[in-house]
Design a protein around this motif. Sequence first.
Motif, PDB file in Angstrom:
ATOM      1  N   ILE A 151      56.517  63.187  24.110  1.00  0.00           N
ATOM      2  CA  ILE A 151      55.834  62.916  22.847  1.00  0.00           C
ATOM      3  C   ILE A 151      56.592  61.828  22.096  1.00  0.00           C
ATOM      4  CG2 ILE A 151      55.053  63.906  20.664  1.00  0.00           C
ATOM      5  CD1 ILE A 151      54.879  66.628  22.100  1.00  0.00           C
ATOM      6  N   GLY A 152      55.964  60.681  21.975  1.00  0.00           N
ATOM      7  CA  GLY A 152      56.570  59.547  21.280  1.00  0.00           C
ATOM      8  C   GLY A 152      56.364  59.659  19.784  1.00  0.00           C
ATOM      9  N   ILE A 182      58.744  70.073  26.568  1.00  0.00           N
ATOM     10  CA  ILE A 182      58.526  68.939  25.659  1.00  0.00           C
ATOM     11  C   ILE A 182      59.767  68.051  25.595  1.00  0.00           C
ATOM     12  CG2 ILE A 182      58.032  68.235  23.285  1.00  0.00           C
ATOM     13  CD1 ILE A 182      56.730  70.906  22.781  1.00  0.00           C
ATOM     14  N   LEU A 183      59.529  66.748  25.680  1.00  0.00           N
ATOM     15  CA  LEU A 183      60.580  65.760  25.449  1.00  0.00           C
ATOM     16  C   LEU A 183      60.117  64.876  24.299  1.00  0.00           C
ATOM     17  CD1 LEU A 183      61.633  64.556  28.988  1.00  0.00           C
ATOM     18  CD2 LEU A 183      63.212  64.933  27.089  1.00  0.00           C
ATOM     19  N   LEU A 184      60.793  64.977  23.174  1.00  0.00           N
ATOM     20  CA  LEU A 184      60.421  64.145  22.031  1.00  0.00           C
ATOM     21  C   LEU A 184      61.178  62.831  22.102  1.00  0.00           C
ATOM     22  CD1 LEU A 184      60.242  66.830  19.243  1.00  0.00           C
ATOM     23  CD2 LEU A 184      58.457  65.167  19.736  1.00  0.00           C
ATOM     24  N   VAL A 185      60.460  61.733  21.963  1.00  0.00           N
ATOM     25  CA  VAL A 185      61.051  60.405  22.149  1.00  0.00           C
ATOM     26  C   VAL A 185      61.104  59.670  20.816  1.00  0.00           C
ATOM     27  CG1 VAL A 185      60.902  58.234  23.419  1.00  0.00           C
ATOM     28  CG2 VAL A 185      60.096  60.360  24.486  1.00  0.00           C
ATOM     29  N   VAL A 236      65.042  62.725  23.091  1.00  0.00           N
ATOM     30  CA  VAL A 236      65.509  61.463  23.669  1.00  0.00           C
ATOM     31  C   VAL A 236      65.492  60.447  22.544  1.00  0.00           C
ATOM     32  CG1 VAL A 236      65.183  59.772  25.515  1.00  0.00           C
ATOM     33  CG2 VAL A 236      64.000  61.970  25.630  1.00  0.00           C
ATOM     34  N   THR A 237      66.547  59.680  22.396  1.00  0.00           N
ATOM     35  CA  THR A 237      66.494  58.600  21.418  1.00  0.00           C
ATOM     36  C   THR A 237      67.131  57.342  21.995  1.00  0.00           C
ATOM     37  OG1 THR A 237      66.902  57.973  19.105  1.00  0.00           O
ATOM     38  CG2 THR A 237      68.686  59.137  20.215  1.00  0.00           C
ATOM     39  N   LEU A 238      66.554  56.211  21.661  1.00  0.00           N
ATOM     40  CA  LEU A 238      67.160  54.956  22.112  1.00  0.00           C
ATOM     41  C   LEU A 238      68.493  54.747  21.402  1.00  0.00           C
ATOM     42  CD1 LEU A 238      66.971  52.265  23.701  1.00  0.00           C
ATOM     43  CD2 LEU A 238      65.955  51.283  21.627  1.00  0.00           C
TER      44      LEU A 238
END
Length: 183
Positions: free
Chosen positions: A48-49, A104-107, A135-137
């Motif tokens: 999920i972006g 869920i992977l939250l981006v 996940v974060t850049l």
Amino acid sequence: MTQRSEFEKVVYDGGFRTLLTAEAIDARIREVGRQITEDYRGLQPIMIGVLNGAFLFMADLIRHVEIDLEVDFIKISSYGNAKVSSGIVRMLKDINADVKGRHILLVEDIVDTGGSIKFLHEKFMALEPASLRFVTLLIKPANVETDIPIDYVGFSIANEFVVGYGLDYKQILRNLPAVYVMD
Ligand code: IMP
Ligand code: MG
């Protein structure tokens, strides 16, 4: 004479300092993608972006995650047009998928105070997923005020305001291919 755009000031006038080149971002995203591929094999996660900032990162990241996955997007707002977080998070667009029992992977584009991920953590935990990871850049460790773990981090950066590669200043400069420090 026409006025120079903010984009031109960054790219052609060297107005801002380059923090991460497009090549460095690409190399790191390949590594994070490989890690997610290994960790989520057989689980068909839903990524999920968090709009708007994460759209470029998400687009590049999923092309290096070599398993079955789904995508969705949520839009939240915490900043308005300011350079410092207001601390108030509002949801502007919800996801469409049913995530109960899902991985869920939250981006995210960037974790600053962590107010946004705190909001997202509460919202998504209430939906009873099988698992929830972030996940974060980018992350600014000096600013983070929450102990919610960030499972995948592209780069830890100093407490400076950055633009480009999805990140904006007053809604512009998202289309810069690298990440720059705006002084
Ligand atoms: P937090 O809720 O304080 O962690 O802030 C997270 C959100 O603020 C990010 O998803 C970004 O949209 C925005 N943000 C934080 N720092 C920066 C920055 O340096 N440049 C652009 N946007 C930022
Ligand atoms: Mg954001």
